[in-house]
Write an enzyme that holds these catalytic residues in place. Structure first.
Site, PDB file in Angstrom:
ATOM      1  N   TYR A   1     -63.167  38.777 -89.780  1.00 11.65           N
ATOM      2  CA  TYR A   1     -64.029  40.224 -89.528  1.00 11.65           C
ATOM      3  C   TYR A   1     -64.642  40.095 -88.276  1.00 11.65           C
ATOM      4  CZ  TYR A   1     -66.990  43.751 -90.689  1.00 11.65           C
ATOM      5  OH  TYR A   1     -67.774  45.142 -90.749  1.00 11.65           O
TER       6      TYR A   1
ATOM      7  N   PHE B   1     -58.433  70.101 -74.946  1.00 10.38           N
ATOM      8  CA  PHE B   1     -57.797  69.760 -75.905  1.00 10.38           C
ATOM      9  C   PHE B   1     -58.552  69.784 -77.133  1.00 10.38           C
ATOM     10  CE2 PHE B   1     -55.922  66.837 -78.995  1.00 10.38           C
ATOM     11  CZ  PHE B   1     -54.558  67.168 -78.742  1.00 10.38           C
ATOM     12  N   THR B   2     -57.721  70.119 -78.360  1.00  8.01           N
ATOM     13  CA  THR B   2     -58.547  70.805 -79.559  1.00  8.01           C
ATOM     14  C   THR B   2     -59.467  69.619 -79.781  1.00  8.01           C
ATOM     15  OG1 THR B   2     -56.753  69.618 -80.768  1.00  8.01           O
ATOM     16  CG2 THR B   2     -56.528  71.747 -80.245  1.00  8.01           C
TER      17      THR B   2
ATOM     18  N   ASP C   1     -59.142  61.299 -69.791  1.00 11.90           N
ATOM     19  CA  ASP C   1     -58.636  60.899 -71.023  1.00 11.90           C
ATOM     20  C   ASP C   1     -57.215  60.327 -70.748  1.00 11.90           C
ATOM     21  OD1 ASP C   1     -56.833  61.524 -73.263  1.00 11.90           O
ATOM     22  OD2 ASP C   1     -57.894  63.414 -73.939  1.00 11.90           O
TER      23      ASP C   1
ATOM     24  N   LYS D   1     -49.645  57.490 -78.486  1.00 12.04           N
ATOM     25  CA  LYS D   1     -48.606  57.965 -77.921  1.00 12.04           C
ATOM     26  C   LYS D   1     -48.002  57.039 -77.084  1.00 12.04           C
ATOM     27  CE  LYS D   1     -51.315  61.634 -79.028  1.00 12.04           C
ATOM     28  NZ  LYS D   1     -52.470  61.481 -79.935  1.00 12.04           N
TER      29      LYS D   1
ATOM     30  N   ARG E   1     -48.807  75.883 -80.569  1.00 10.21           N
ATOM     31  CA  ARG E   1     -49.763  75.539 -79.757  1.00 10.21           C
ATOM     32  C   ARG E   1     -50.232  76.974 -79.251  1.00 10.21           C
ATOM     33  NH1 ARG E   1     -52.296  70.494 -80.198  1.00 10.21           N
ATOM     34  NH2 ARG E   1     -52.386  71.811 -82.137  1.00 10.21           N
TER      35      ARG E   1
ATOM     36  N   PHE F   1     -55.895  74.901 -87.231  1.00  9.08           N
ATOM     37  CA  PHE F   1     -54.309  74.864 -87.062  1.00  9.08           C
ATOM     38  C   PHE F   1     -53.953  73.635 -88.110  1.00  9.08           C
ATOM     39  CE2 PHE F   1     -54.787  70.789 -84.712  1.00  9.08           C
ATOM     40  CZ  PHE F   1     -55.938  71.219 -84.037  1.00  9.08           C
TER      41      PHE F   1
HETATM   42  C1  P61 Z   1     -50.706  65.340 -80.469  1.00 13.67           C
HETATM   43  F1  P61 Z   1     -52.351  69.001 -83.129  1.00 13.67           F
HETATM   44  N1  P61 Z   1     -52.829  64.392 -79.733  1.00 13.67           N
HETATM   45  O1  P61 Z   1     -50.655  65.694 -79.242  1.00 13.67           O
HETATM   46  P1  P61 Z   1     -55.878  60.975 -81.831  1.00 13.67           P
HETATM   47  N2  P61 Z   1     -56.379  63.585 -76.366  1.00 13.67           N
HETATM   48  C2  P61 Z   1     -55.114  64.116 -76.122  1.00 13.67           C
HETATM   49  C3  P61 Z   1     -54.255  64.100 -77.182  1.00 13.67           C
HETATM   50  O2  P61 Z   1     -52.968  64.665 -76.978  1.00 13.67           O
HETATM   51  C4  P61 Z   1     -54.662  63.695 -78.579  1.00 13.67           C
HETATM   52  C5  P61 Z   1     -56.303  63.126 -78.579  1.00 13.67           C
HETATM   53  C6  P61 Z   1     -56.985  63.044 -77.358  1.00 13.67           C
HETATM   54  C7  P61 Z   1     -51.909  64.583 -80.588  1.00 13.67           C
HETATM   55  C8  P61 Z   1     -52.344  64.393 -82.102  1.00 13.67           C
HETATM   56  C9  P61 Z   1     -52.985  65.617 -82.659  1.00 13.67           C
HETATM   57  O3  P61 Z   1     -54.475  69.673 -82.097  1.00 13.67           O
HETATM   58  C10 P61 Z   1     -54.489  68.473 -82.483  1.00 13.67           C
HETATM   59  O4  P61 Z   1     -55.151  59.704 -81.634  1.00 13.67           O
HETATM   60  C11 P61 Z   1     -54.869  64.488 -74.820  1.00 13.67           C
HETATM   61  O5  P61 Z   1     -54.977  61.952 -82.279  1.00 13.67           O
HETATM   62  O6  P61 Z   1     -57.149  61.128 -82.478  1.00 13.67           O
HETATM   63  C12 P61 Z   1     -53.843  63.666 -79.658  1.00 13.67           C
HETATM   64  O7  P61 Z   1     -55.993  61.445 -80.096  1.00 13.67           O
HETATM   65  C13 P61 Z   1     -56.664  62.741 -79.987  1.00 13.67           C
HETATM   66  C14 P61 Z   1     -52.244  67.022 -82.798  1.00 13.67           C
HETATM   67  C15 P61 Z   1     -54.299  65.967 -82.450  1.00 13.67           C
HETATM   68  C16 P61 Z   1     -52.791  68.061 -82.828  1.00 13.67           C
HETATM   69  C17 P61 Z   1     -55.067  67.092 -82.353  1.00 13.67           C
HETATM   70  O8  P61 Z   1     -49.911  65.530 -81.220  1.00 13.67           O
END
Ligand code: P61
Length: 474
Positions: free
Chosen positions: A91, A145-146, A236, A279, A403, A466
């Protein structure tokens, strides 16, 4: 760190396996395979209807080529799998965390880190500890970013776009669409006051605008402005390795630097970073918030225990931290990243050759179809990118991601953003044959584009709509 050979234009023309100096031949081979199946057209029609014409709601077994995302879907390396066997699941005080923290320091160089379950966990913590809810404040971003915008605004701040105008023009071939317009940034600082800006956020390979990188020369200026005005600069760092690779190949001053050196330099110009490791660290889950400032670290630890877990595991298992520690080191390798970017370029070039409108130049993690040009007869209010993604699935079982207005609409403001369908390449998963198939499907769809009509939204969730919204044909 080994340096990637730079090819001359002549060598490039002579070799079909080199694209823009990057090798199309993967620096890996396949050891495990996962079978996929193309469902027939009637089954696909039924599946997308069941999913409310939202590709996020499709069942994965109904998808043939999955280009929804590069998030959490990479093929891990043998060394990552081997690392997982060393997972220390105790832990507290886990050895796996120590290996992760060392990989972070070695590759990115921040003093401290807290692991989180994924990127938005890091964004949540960063926003909660830097934004004073009562005071609010303004956060300049190179683009939204969303999830990032959600967390900034949920914590009480207002997100402001200070990205360059070229990013909003899908046909501009400007190489650095991820740059901050420093004039706009200065204006925000002057108008709002530095004391009302909790941090400036710059995102690597700007996702919502096509995976577009920032240049190192732009970051130098942004970093200088932030330091002069005593404002935190938050990176980021999701897809940072891709951004560093673009700098090496496209910013002549840094052609002799290794990708690893560029990554370190970028981090050294910023104060902290939020990271979605799902990623370019090739893991299924994980992320972190890293910083140099001791006080910020103390605050991050206080809040991580509430929302994620102990500061030595955050939201991750010991075995996940082991896979991440190896993945972080792999992200510094030029050969792996170059091959990935060459795949994106290959797909983009093949579509462009056929006159199919995409975001230019081809960015990091795939190709973005320009729905406004693909189906100009479908207006924003009828969700052109949403319907194009649905039709692409029907045409050939290929899943992309909307998007456009569904993802980008902000409050009651009229939508003026882009309408894109993202075709995201999972890392180390697909071969060129898959990409050729995707090109064929899109070409067929393009030929029958006039048969595509808009959608009507039938269900709208309150946040990040979305992901779960539902539609029906008009
Ligand atoms: C993606 F449709 N991206 O691109 P988490 N910052 C940035 C990202 O690209 C990102 C996160 C933070 C995704 C997953 C995803 O509207 C959406 O590990 C530049 O996903 O929490 C994530 O990181 C967040 C898809 C997220 C989406 C939000 O596919």
């Amino acid at each position: 760190m080994t340096k990637t050979k730079q090819y001359t234009a002549t060598e490039y023309r002579e070799s079909p396996t080199i694209l823009d100096g990057r090798k199309l031949v993967p620096p890996y081979q396949t050891k495990v395979v996962e079978f996929i199946e193309l469902k027939n057209k009637e089954q696909r029609e039924r599946a997308i209807k069941r999913a409310g014409y939202n590709t996020f709601l499709l069942e994965s077994e109904d998808v043939y080529i999955d280009l929804l995302t590069d998030s959490g879907v990479s093929a891990m390396s043998d060394m990552q799998w081997a690392g997982m066997m060393r997972g220390d699941e105790r832990y507290a005080g886990s050895k796996s965390f120590k290996r992760l923290a060392k990989a972070q320091r070695d590759v990115f160089g921040y003093n401290y880190m807290v692991p989180t379950h994924q990127g938005r966990g890091a964004e949540h913590i960063a926003a909660q500890i830097t934004i004073d809810k009562a005071k609010g404040g303004f956060i300049p971003n190179n683009g939204y970013f969303t999830t990032s915008r959600f967390h900034q605004e949920h914590a009480g701040a207002v997100s402001i776009d200070v990205g360059v105008d070229e990013a909003k023009d899908t046909q501009s071939e400007y190489l650095w669409k991820g740059n901050i317009d420093t004039y706009k940034l200065l204006q925000v600082i002057e108008e709002k006051g530095a004391e009302n800006i909790p941090f400036v956020r710059i995102e690597a390979c700007l996702n919502m605008f096509g995976g577009q990188p920032f240049s190192l020369s732009n970051l130098y200026v942004v970093s200088f402005l932030c330091r002069e005005n005593k404002i935190f600069l938050l990176l980021d760092a999701t897809r940072l390795s891709d951004n560093a690779n673009f700098i090496k190949f496209n910013e002549p001053e840094y052609a002799d630097w290794t990708q690893a050196e560029i990554i370190r330099e970028i981090c050294s110009l910023t104060d902290c970073c939020t990271m979605s490791s799902k990623k370019d660290h090739y893991v299924n889950i994980g992320g972190f918030f890293a910083m140099n400032d001791k006080t910020l670290f103390a605050k991050a630890k206080d809040i991580v225990v509430v929302y994620e877990g102990m500061p030595t595991y955050g939201g991750m298992a010991g075995y996940s931290m082991e896979a991440l520690a190896v993945g972080i080191r792999e992200s510094a390798r030029e050969d792996i990243v170059s091959h990935y970017l060459a795949q994106s370029k290959f797909l983009g070039d093949e579509l462009t050759k056929r006159g199919i409108p995409i975001v230019l130049p081809v960015g990091a993690h795939g190709v973005f179809l320009d729905a406004e040009r693909f189906i100009p007869h479908v207006p924003h209010e009828q969700f052109p990118a949403q319907v194009l993604a649905a039709e692409l699935y029907i045409e050939g079982g290929v899943r992309g991601m909307e998007r456009g207005i569904v993802s980008g609409q902000h409050g009651k403001d009229p939508y003026t953003g882009l309408e894109l369908v993202r075709l995201t390449l999972p890392r180390r998963v697909l071969g060129l044959e898959h990409l050729i198939y995707v090109v064929e499907v899109i070409e067929k769809l393009y030929k029958r584009r006039e048969s595509i009509h808009g959608l009507k939204m039938t269900f709208e969730p309150p946040f990040l709509r979305f992901f779960q919204a539902r539609f029906k044909r008009m």
